[in-house]
Design a protein around this motif. Sequence first.
Motif: not given
Length: 561
Positions: A117-123, A125-127
């Motif tokens: 999975n990838h993280g979702l932290a708002p600080d 970008p997704v990539h």
Amino acid sequence: MNQPSHDVGLFDHCPWLFAGQASGEQRAAQEQRQKRLLAGPGEVRLGEGCFVADTAAVHPDVLHLGDRSYIAAHAYVTDAIRMGADCTVNPFTVVRGTVTLGDGVRIGAHSSLLGFNHGLAPDLPVHQQPVTSQGITVGDDVWIGSHVVVVDGVTIGDHCVIGAGAVVTKDLPAWSVAAGNPARRLRDRREPRGAKRLAGPEDLAGELRAFAGTARARATDLLDRSWRPDTRRYADRPGTEPTVRAHCDAVEIADLLLGDVPPHLPAPEHVERLRALQDPATGLVPEYGAPAPLPGPAGVPDGDPAYHVLCVGYALDLLGSSFAHPVHAVRTTTADRLVRHLGELPWTGRAWHAGAWVDSWATAAHWNLRAGGEAAAPGALEALFGWLHTHADPWTGMWGSPIRETGRLQMVNGYYRLTRGSFAQFDLPVPYAERVIDTVLDHARDPRHFAPGRENACNVLDVIHPLWLCARQTTHRSEEARSWAASQLTAALGRWHPDGGFAFGPTADGSGPGREPGLQGTEMWLAIVWLLADVVGVADALGYRPRGIHRPEPAPVERPV
């Protein structure tokens, strides 16, 4: 006569035909395909009769295929994939991340098993988000339909069937028939289609009543099995030496199932024997035949004496008695010495050890208070809770941190021991209860510890007790906690051995009682079953309630802070 050339595409899409229809030339081509995989950079093991389509994109770090397993056309397989025998990855299926399949797992076309999975932290970008992987574990004899998605962290039990198009986001117990987005369990595969079922909790309540009746009927025989007439002591199970803990486990089991003392000795003699074990100088209890233990740096030493503070104290409490002497080793601990030792405990790599020490120290302080004296030197008990509050991680709610080898195991198991003896025993709210629930539920999806057949009493207890404890403060993710508890409850009841009770269960390092039933496993699982049932809401069906080490009520002493 050779097959026409277009049959190569037929075998890529229908590999089950290869063994019976392929020509010698086509078999040689498949052999070369497998040799290229074996010579590649990853760790590749291929069993007898395997098939890997030429058109499949197979780029593994680890690839283990059991006998007669195949990967069909245009499948996309990367990272660490382990399959048992007779597994099928059908055309256009994606299997990536850390994925472990048992024997006989069929995965339909266009499905995705994504063990990362990838993280979702708002600080960020997704990539740029970090990639995480808990892994996916699938048991034996499982059919996953076409266009199914299984997300990271999920465990699918043996004999499950997953309907086409399902999105599996949570664990599924063995024999589940599941479908939908998100997938939900529709029925037990062993039931006839359309059969009427009782509501889940009612069904579980019936199973619990039947189990409790069976356990009560067998209780005396289970205790007889561990009684040693030659030494007039209890051993955990046949063929092992008598231990202090075994005597205490016998007292707990008899209280739970018989509402009485173990029948081999009268109650006064049980009390006399257990009280006589305590060293009057330190208040600590050695193992049979061992010398009197020396106090540790802040009162409680490592090893058997640390756990004996718990088990002997609670066994005496169940017998209507108490320690003959204060636990002097703790009563003399100053606040400064305690705080210094707390900072020196191995929270980073051995959080269970650190949590167990806090459990023993706090329990000794509890017995000292129950006896009417001081728990420890002035301010020490308050210093304990102050230190714990200021050192809890606000992101996890815990003390310690995950480690690569075992993930959150040490941290979560240490949390149970720590909070059992401190916050729960003294009826104090735990800090960051919602974060604790998040951490524990994430840990409960780790296939290294909770894949089918890998659960043991310690690991299940150390999840359900924090969930139960934190549920007194918040309803955060309560449905998920109940779902996990219900699945574990069904599995736990199936571990009962009619002639021996419960086994502790397997451990990674081979320590502990293991897979043979005995007093320790039985005492722990009886308490675990109650906690699981209470989270589900059906504990009353058992007709018993733990009153010893795993008692749900707080200890009847004045709060320290």
